[in-house]
Design an enzyme around this catalytic site. Structure first.
Site, PDB file in Angstrom:
ATOM      1  N   GLN A   1      35.494  39.198   8.598  1.00 22.84           N
ATOM      2  CA  GLN A   1      34.185  39.839   8.697  1.00 22.84           C
ATOM      3  C   GLN A   1      33.537  39.526  10.041  1.00 22.84           C
ATOM      4  OE1 GLN A   1      32.917  42.007   6.727  1.00 22.84           O
ATOM      5  NE2 GLN A   1      33.995  41.757   4.787  1.00 22.84           N
TER       6      GLN A   1
ATOM      7  N   GLU B   1      26.688  47.402   4.183  1.00 29.99           N
ATOM      8  CA  GLU B   1      27.682  47.217   3.127  1.00 29.99           C
ATOM      9  C   GLU B   1      27.029  47.466   1.764  1.00 29.99           C
ATOM     10  OE1 GLU B   1      30.985  45.481   3.237  1.00 29.99           O
ATOM     11  OE2 GLU B   1      31.098  45.562   5.425  1.00 29.99           O
TER      12      GLU B   1
ATOM     13  N   GLU C   1      47.478  41.852   0.898  1.00 29.26           N
ATOM     14  CA  GLU C   1      47.099  42.351   2.219  1.00 29.26           C
ATOM     15  C   GLU C   1      48.334  42.942   2.900  1.00 29.26           C
ATOM     16  OE1 GLU C   1      45.669  43.500   5.586  1.00 29.26           O
ATOM     17  OE2 GLU C   1      44.250  42.604   4.189  1.00 29.26           O
TER      18      GLU C   1
ATOM     19  N   CYS D   1      32.243  49.106   3.360  1.00 28.72           N
ATOM     20  CA  CYS D   1      31.551  49.053   4.648  1.00 28.72           C
ATOM     21  C   CYS D   1      31.090  50.445   5.073  1.00 28.72           C
ATOM     22  CB  CYS D   1      32.450  48.439   5.720  1.00 28.72           C
ATOM     23  SG  CYS D   1      33.984  49.336   5.996  1.00 28.72           S
TER      24      CYS D   1
ATOM     25  N   ASP E   1      38.133  45.389  -1.267  1.00 28.52           N
ATOM     26  CA  ASP E   1      37.408  45.479   0.003  1.00 28.52           C
ATOM     27  C   ASP E   1      38.257  46.286   0.987  1.00 28.52           C
ATOM     28  OD1 ASP E   1      35.711  45.145   2.116  1.00 28.52           O
ATOM     29  OD2 ASP E   1      36.176  43.028   2.449  1.00 28.52           O
TER      30      ASP E   1
END
Length: 601
Positions: free
Chosen positions: A421, A591, A471, A548, A520
């Site tokens: 972030q 966000e 990920e 986002c 996310d």
């Protein structure tokens, strides 16, 4: 491969987001900030070329060389379906698919080689899809957007022979235009910024409730009850939250290296506008509120090296020049500083390239740049591409291979390409908000999807029984595993892969625990297959969606709430509570954290 997320400058418009077809790495697109502000006065730049197709002959990879046009598409279909046809059913291995305008029956598909293009032409011509016969033909490459824009502004068939005018309209100081393009809310009191973002989120959720009824009429009774309780919204909306740090909050910036068209000097800063809109000039960043002073100091010091160098700065039109970009990552908790010096070494011999690396290394270790306190230094050639269009790996020059940041009392190892972030203080507020909405206990298994370096899962690990992270970036997963060990966390595991490919296997590893997923995703949102797997994971009853780009996330939220069907076997997810978190003060971005549950009745 690196995560395809625009985390590096979430509060700045990036080249390549304008919808142009030319590969931005080849036709001059920058990884750095770019906006549509006009340049000051009547600044002029040299006219390097008047051929809008010159970029095709430079030898760099661009999928524009291998583009086809597919016609005869059905009236109703999804672009995801079309991509699945191209890449999964027909196994054509496209590099990218450019969706058509709404109501059009054609699309562009690009490939990595002439062999792949010919294979696609053979496979698609006459192929029947949804009762429609497709046709395919070689497509004209898109013109260089910068040259095209210049020609349009001149109103002539050719550019002037030597000079072109950047702008005759915007006479504001360069500093003011740069602030308006990168932090457009800079002159609005922060309390008013927060109120505006809160209202924007309210309107998005109100529209979500309206669209939910269209997608799933069976929700009418539930929606009416929710709207009565939540001021006409489908879920409870909490007050916007902020870390209260409004200046110097970015921990990562990517500075372009180019010419300042106001002073005529080599400059390390941000572009005033996008390449596709005809801008190539770079302005200094000293006036920008969101850039930390230490980063500004680094940019100015590196600028001295660039100005003293015998090598020119990179020009995005001709693709000539060497100095191109400087990426800076700063860890506020430890003071660690990482630099990635990006160059175009097309015209350099191997010896010259090695000498340039030594020059950069010496400058920051024993030269004037030593005062910056660089703890990790990398070098990257961001022009030359490997087979398949991938950028070559970074080359470590000196210091540590990573930096370490402190977040909520935990230490996080951050590699140069890993997602983290960009506002550390606000990230703590974001993660506390997720913890509050999740209501975790030892019976809960937390799925941290698109986990990056594992920051969400690891900060919540002590609150739940198990953490499983996923990920796509192999290097980020390696960091996440090391972060697990460094923080003495024993109930967290991390895996590398595409979410849409292996999330079901991950969910099946949970066992008897109650599953809660935290998603996310990149700004574009979830892949449709990822939504499919989440809906069909029948033991997944709770979901937290962190966006986002809330406006783009609405499509995913609507997919999650669709009625059960052959595609979506599980009961729909419905929003229960939403909380905005401001990670990017002085910009329009915000966000939104949405907590959803299955609606079984």
């Amino acid at each position: 491969m690196p995560r395809k997320r625009t985390d590096m400058d979430a509060d700045i418009a990036l080249d390549g987001k304008s919808g142009m077809e030319v590969d931005p790495e080849v036709a001059g697109g920058s990884l750095e900030a770019s906006n549509t502000a006009d340049n000051d006065k009547t600044a002029c730049v040299d006219n390097p070329t008047n051929d809008p197709y010159a970029y095709l002959g430079r030898g760099d990879f661009t999928s524009e060389k291998f583009k086809i046009e597919v016609r005869g598409l059905p009236k109703f279909y999804g672009i995801g379906e079309f991509k699945k046809l191209i890449n999964e059913k027909l196994k054509l291995g496209s590099n990218k698919v450019k969706p058509p305008r709404r109501g059009s029956y054609w699309a562009y598909v690009c490939f990595r080689s002439e062999e792949d293009r010919q294979k696609a032409l053979t496979a698609l011509n006459g192929f029947m899809w949804k009762s429609k016969k497709l046709s395919a033909s070689i497509a004209q490459p898109a013109p260089d957007p910068w040259v095209k824009k210049r020609k349009q502004e001149e109103g002539k068939g050719n550019l002037p022979s030597k000079k072109i005018s950047i702008s005759k309209e915007d006479q504001r100081p360069q500093e003011e235009r740069l602030k308006d393009s990168t932090i457009p809310l800079w002159n609005i009191p922060y309390d008013d910024q927060m109120k505006g973002k809160q209202e924007k989120m309210r309107e998005l959720l109100r529209k979500l409730g309206h669209d939910m009824l269209k997608h799933n009429p069976a929700l009418r009774g539930w929606l009416e009850e929710q709207k009565n309780k939540n001021d006409d919204l489908p879920c409870q909306l909490g007050d916007i939250r902020s870390a209260g740090v409004c200046e110097g909050y970015r921990n990562k910036c990517e500075f372009s290296v180019g010419m300042n068209e106001e002073t005529g000097t080599r400059t390390v800063g941000f572009r005033l506008g996008s390449y596709v809109d005809g801008f190539v000039g770079v302005a200094p960043v000293d006036c920008l509120l969101h850039v930390p002073q230490r980063m500004k100091d680094v940019a100015r010091v590196f600028e001295k090296l660039v100005r003293a160098s015998n090598w020119n700065v990179f020009h995005p039109v001709t693709q000539e020049g060497v100095w191109r970009q400087l990426t800076v990552r700063l860890a506020a908790g430890t003071g660690d500083l990482m630099l990635v010096v990006g160059v175009n070494s097309r015209s350099l011999t191997s010896e010259q390239s090695d000498n340039l690396k030594s020059e950069v290394r010496d400058f920051f270790s024993s030269g004037e740049g030593a005062a910056c306190g660089v703890t990790s230094l990398y070098f990257q050639n961001i022009i030359k591409r490997q087979a398949g269009g991938e950028m070559p790996p970074l080359e470590h020059l000196s210091g540590n291979t990573h930096i370490t940041e402190v977040l909520l009392g935990l230490k996080f190892r951050i590699s140069p390409e890993a997602f983290f972030q960009t506002n550390t203080a606000a990230a703590e507020v974001l993660y506390k908000t997720i913890e509050e909405l999740a209501a975790l206990d030892e019976r809960t298994a937390l799925l941290d999807l698109y986990c990056g370096t594992g920051s969400i899962g690891l900060t919540l690990a002590k609150k739940c029984g198990q953490v499983l992270g996923l990920e796509i970036s192999e290097k980020a997963v390696a960091d996440a595993k090391l972060n697990t060990v460094a923080n003495n966390i024993t109930n967290a595991e991390f895996y590398q892969g595409r979410m849409e490919d292996i999330v079901t296997c991950l969910i099946n590893r949970v066992g008897e625990k109650e599953v809660l997923a935290v998603v996310d995703p990149p700004r574009a949102g979830l892949h449709f297959r990822a939504v499919h797997h989440l809906r069909n994971a029948l033991n997944l009853h709770k979901l937290i969606f962190v966006s986002c780009e809330p406006k783009a996330a609405m499509e995913n939220l609507l997919q999650l709430c669709r009625p059960a069907s052959k595609t979506y076997k599980g009961a729909p997810f419905v929003p229960i509570r939403a909380v905005p978190v401001d990670l990017f003060p002085h910009t329009a971005h915000c966000e939104l954290v949405v907590y959803l549950e299955r609606l079984h009745s």
